[in-house]
Design a protein around this motif. Structure first.
Motif, PDB file in Angstrom:
ATOM      1  N   GLY A 152       4.308   4.204  11.346  1.00 18.82           N
ATOM      2  CA  GLY A 152       3.569   5.393  10.951  1.00 18.82           C
ATOM      3  C   GLY A 152       4.445   6.578  10.600  1.00 18.82           C
ATOM      4  O   GLY A 152       3.946   7.579  10.081  1.00 18.82           O
ATOM      5  N   TRP A 179       4.872  -2.276  -2.397  1.00 16.24           N
ATOM      6  CA  TRP A 179       5.743  -1.607  -1.443  1.00 16.24           C
ATOM      7  C   TRP A 179       6.492  -0.494  -2.164  1.00 16.24           C
ATOM      8  O   TRP A 179       6.964  -0.677  -3.280  1.00 16.24           O
ATOM      9  CB  TRP A 179       6.715  -2.603  -0.809  1.00 16.24           C
ATOM     10  CG  TRP A 179       6.037  -3.522   0.143  1.00 16.24           C
ATOM     11  CD1 TRP A 179       5.466  -4.732  -0.144  1.00 16.24           C
ATOM     12  CD2 TRP A 179       5.804  -3.296   1.528  1.00 16.24           C
ATOM     13  NE1 TRP A 179       4.897  -5.271   0.984  1.00 16.24           N
ATOM     14  CE2 TRP A 179       5.094  -4.405   2.031  1.00 16.24           C
ATOM     15  CE3 TRP A 179       6.129  -2.261   2.398  1.00 16.24           C
ATOM     16  CZ2 TRP A 179       4.708  -4.507   3.363  1.00 16.24           C
ATOM     17  CZ3 TRP A 179       5.744  -2.362   3.727  1.00 16.24           C
ATOM     18  CH2 TRP A 179       5.045  -3.471   4.199  1.00 16.24           C
ATOM     19  N   ARG A 187       3.777   1.776   1.263  1.00 17.57           N
ATOM     20  CA  ARG A 187       4.584   1.999   2.468  1.00 17.57           C
ATOM     21  C   ARG A 187       6.038   1.573   2.244  1.00 17.57           C
ATOM     22  O   ARG A 187       6.375   0.958   1.241  1.00 17.57           O
ATOM     23  CB  ARG A 187       4.011   1.206   3.645  1.00 17.57           C
ATOM     24  CG  ARG A 187       2.628   1.683   4.052  1.00 17.57           C
ATOM     25  CD  ARG A 187       2.016   0.788   5.094  1.00 17.57           C
ATOM     26  NE  ARG A 187       1.785  -0.529   4.478  1.00 17.57           N
ATOM     27  CZ  ARG A 187       1.577  -1.646   5.154  1.00 17.57           C
ATOM     28  NH1 ARG A 187       1.587  -1.640   6.469  1.00 17.57           N
ATOM     29  NH2 ARG A 187       1.353  -2.788   4.527  1.00 17.57           N
ATOM     30  N   TRP A 240       7.122   8.832   8.477  1.00 16.78           N
ATOM     31  CA  TRP A 240       7.280   9.053   7.045  1.00 16.78           C
ATOM     32  C   TRP A 240       8.765   9.044   6.708  1.00 16.78           C
ATOM     33  O   TRP A 240       9.560   9.687   7.393  1.00 16.78           O
ATOM     34  CB  TRP A 240       6.660  10.397   6.650  1.00 16.78           C
ATOM     35  CG  TRP A 240       5.178  10.373   6.755  1.00 16.78           C
ATOM     36  CD1 TRP A 240       4.434  10.435   7.898  1.00 16.78           C
ATOM     37  CD2 TRP A 240       4.260  10.233   5.698  1.00 16.78           C
ATOM     38  NE1 TRP A 240       3.113  10.338   7.607  1.00 16.78           N
ATOM     39  CE2 TRP A 240       2.969  10.223   6.256  1.00 16.78           C
ATOM     40  CE3 TRP A 240       4.400  10.116   4.320  1.00 16.78           C
ATOM     41  CZ2 TRP A 240       1.829  10.096   5.486  1.00 16.78           C
ATOM     42  CZ3 TRP A 240       3.261  10.000   3.548  1.00 16.78           C
ATOM     43  CH2 TRP A 240       1.991   9.991   4.139  1.00 16.78           C
ATOM     44  N   GLU A 249       0.814  -1.219   0.000  1.00 16.51           N
ATOM     45  CA  GLU A 249       0.000   0.000   0.000  1.00 16.51           C
ATOM     46  C   GLU A 249       0.850   1.273   0.000  1.00 16.51           C
ATOM     47  O   GLU A 249       0.544   2.248   0.661  1.00 16.51           O
ATOM     48  CB  GLU A 249      -0.964  -0.012   1.186  1.00 16.51           C
ATOM     49  CG  GLU A 249      -1.895  -1.207   1.154  1.00 16.51           C
ATOM     50  CD  GLU A 249      -2.696  -1.409   2.430  1.00 16.51           C
ATOM     51  OE1 GLU A 249      -2.320  -0.852   3.481  1.00 16.51           O
ATOM     52  OE2 GLU A 249      -3.696  -2.147   2.348  1.00 16.51           O
TER      53      GLU A 249
END
Length: 122
Positions: A103, A49, A21, A105, A19
């Protein structure tokens, strides 16, 4: 994720939907075994990914260079890992002195990486 010379958790992660990430792996800075190779790099790309960052080694460097996933590691090492199904997921880890939490970034380019608690511009 945190695993030492066992890429079973890495395989389980890249087999799941990425998704967009980035998978960050605390491999204990081991230079003795590769936690990611060409097959897992291709799987990560197929499953969406955006990147894989490994505090440890990779192998099959020529294959990884062809992947559409951004991949960073400390070094290349041709030896695969043992499969002990040992590792921790969704935890805060420290990679080369930088804390990374689920979570966060991560932004990367050819010159390096930056980790932030919130997206740029937020």
């Amino acid at each position: 994720m945190k695993c030492f010379e066992d890429n079973s958790p890495v395989k389980a992660a890249v087999d799941s939907p990425g998704e967009g990430r980035v998978l960050v792996v605390d491999g204990g800075a081991s230079l003795r075994r590769a936690l990611l190779g060409g097959n897992l790099g291709a799987t990560a790309a197929k499953n969406g990914w955006a990147g894989v960052v490994i505090d440890g080694c990779v192998r099959d460097v020529a294959e990884l260079a062809q992947c559409t996933v951004g991949i960073r590691a400390l070094a290349a090492m041709p030896l695969p890992t043992e499969k002990r199904q040992d590792g921790l997921r969704d935890i805060a880890i420290q990679v080369q002195g930088v804390w990374i939490r689920p979570g966060d970034w991560l932004y990367a380019d050819d010159d390096g990486m930056v980790v932030m608690a919130s997206p740029l511009g937020a």
